[in-house]
Design a protein around this motif. Structure first.
Motif, PDB file in Angstrom:
ATOM      1  N   ILE A 145       2.849  -5.875  -8.596  1.00  0.00           N
ATOM      2  CA  ILE A 145       2.207  -6.610  -8.111  1.00  0.00           C
ATOM      3  C   ILE A 145       2.224  -6.763  -6.454  1.00  0.00           C
ATOM      4  N   ILE A 146       3.443  -6.841  -6.271  1.00  0.00           N
ATOM      5  CA  ILE A 146       4.047  -7.351  -4.947  1.00  0.00           C
ATOM      6  C   ILE A 146       3.785  -5.665  -3.970  1.00  0.00           C
ATOM      7  N   LYS A 147       4.411  -4.709  -4.807  1.00  0.00           N
ATOM      8  CA  LYS A 147       4.271  -3.557  -4.161  1.00  0.00           C
ATOM      9  C   LYS A 147       2.883  -2.832  -3.923  1.00  0.00           C
ATOM     10  N   ASN A 148       1.960  -2.981  -4.842  1.00  0.00           N
ATOM     11  CA  ASN A 148       0.508  -2.327  -4.706  1.00  0.00           C
ATOM     12  C   ASN A 148      -0.503  -3.305  -4.243  1.00  0.00           C
ATOM     13  N   THR A 149      -0.281  -4.498  -4.071  1.00  0.00           N
ATOM     14  CA  THR A 149      -1.299  -5.308  -3.383  1.00  0.00           C
ATOM     15  C   THR A 149      -1.690  -4.813  -2.125  1.00  0.00           C
ATOM     16  N   ASN A 150      -2.739  -4.236  -1.531  1.00  0.00           N
ATOM     17  CA  ASN A 150      -3.220  -3.938  -0.266  1.00  0.00           C
ATOM     18  C   ASN A 150      -3.571  -5.240   0.539  1.00  0.00           C
ATOM     19  N   ASP A 151      -3.560  -4.759   1.980  1.00  0.00           N
ATOM     20  CA  ASP A 151      -3.719  -5.574   2.906  1.00  0.00           C
ATOM     21  C   ASP A 151      -5.416  -5.904   2.897  1.00  0.00           C
ATOM     22  N   GLU A 152      -6.206  -5.231   2.343  1.00  0.00           N
ATOM     23  CA  GLU A 152      -7.663  -5.547   2.014  1.00  0.00           C
ATOM     24  C   GLU A 152      -7.939  -6.809   1.279  1.00  0.00           C
ATOM     25  N   PHE A 153      -7.026  -6.935   0.210  1.00  0.00           N
ATOM     26  CA  PHE A 153      -7.181  -7.741  -0.928  1.00  0.00           C
ATOM     27  C   PHE A 153      -6.709  -9.107  -0.229  1.00  0.00           C
ATOM     28  N   TYR A 154      -5.386  -9.322   0.488  1.00  0.00           N
ATOM     29  CA  TYR A 154      -5.014 -10.530   1.099  1.00  0.00           C
ATOM     30  C   TYR A 154      -5.987 -10.865   2.509  1.00  0.00           C
TER      31      TYR A 154
END
Length: 263
Positions: A213-222
């Motif tokens: 989750i931490i590694k693969n969540t991209n900036d677009e999601f945030y």
């Protein structure tokens, strides 16, 4: 280890997996910390307005609660003079929530530095509830309290529920941000470890997912979550200002909340 690496991105030093204690969400993180420090005769400084669970667990664990005010005319900053007046030799900690629940404020680096200096002067630690960390949409960037770990020991509370929008997954953490090792020398870390060992932890399959989750969540999601929060905050703020009997003294800049008052 994944949580430690994630938190270390925003700190001037590295924390290790030994500094992290996983909990069933942010609520259990609060319960754990209050259990460790709770005993008859001690007191803790809590904000007013504040998050009710901080006070509920402090009182349940026999601590005297002393409230310091947040100042609406100064963007809900901590009343530092009041903090200094409230504390005594039995004060164990000051709790801050940043970004703030329920006021929607975000503290500046300069204000957090002053809180750290006051806490250091008083000989107390800072418990920083940062469950809404990085969920900011005003002009003030999020600064973790752990940045000031060299000044004062900091215990940070966090969770995946808000930034990743998965509240039902129930995974939180307690992080000891204490590069000088004061919390180890005073056995606080040992007490945290002992307490965590006798309570139910988060589900193992959720723990297993955390590194991914931490590694693969991209900036677009945030960015999309922050964009949505900003839009809804604007709607609420504008709507409140059209109601004659209430007002919002400070436009929300972070978290999911805004605080209003009667005119």
């Amino acid at each position: 280890r994944a949580v430690a690496e994630y938190l270390s991105r925003d700190l001037p030093y590295m924390i290790s997996h030994d500094d992290i204690f996983l909990t069933c969400g942010g609520s259990q993180a609060i319960e754990t910390v209050m259990s460790v420090f709770g005993q008859a005769g001690v007191n803790i400084l809590l904000p007013m307005p504040g998050y009710p669970k901080h006070e509920a667990h402090a009182v349940f664990h026999r601590m005297e609660v002393r409230h310091y005010n947040l100042l609406p005319e100064r963007g809900w900053e901590v009343d530092l003079e009041a903090v200094e007046a409230l504390a005594d030799g039995n004060t164990v900690a000051i709790v801050i929530t940043n970004p703030n629940n329920p006021c929607g404020s975000v503290y500046t680096y300069e204000h957090l530095a002053k809180i750290a200096d006051i806490a250091s002067k008083l000989g107390i630690l800072v418990i920083a509830d940062e469950v809404y960390g990085h969920l900011v949409y005003g002009t003030t960037p999020f600064v973790p309290m752990g940045v000031f770990g060299e000044t004062v020991p900091v215990i940070t509370l966090g969770a995946i529920s808000k930034r990743w929008a998965v509240p039902g997954w129930r995974l939180g953490w307690i992080a000891t941000c204490d590069p000088k090792g004061i919390l180890r020398k005073t056995k606080v870390v040992d007490s945290l470890r002992s307490f965590v060992s006798i309570i139910s932890g988060p589900a193992t399959f959720i723990q297993g997912a955390i590194p991914h989750i931490i590694k693969n969540t991209n900036d677009e999601f945030y960015n999309n979550i922050v964009k949505l929060l900003k839009e809804t905050a604007e709607i609420c703020y504008d709507a409140v200002n059209e109601i004659k009997c209430i007002t919002c003294p400070h436009k929300p800049e972070g978290s999911f909340f805004m605080m209003v008052r009667h005119i």
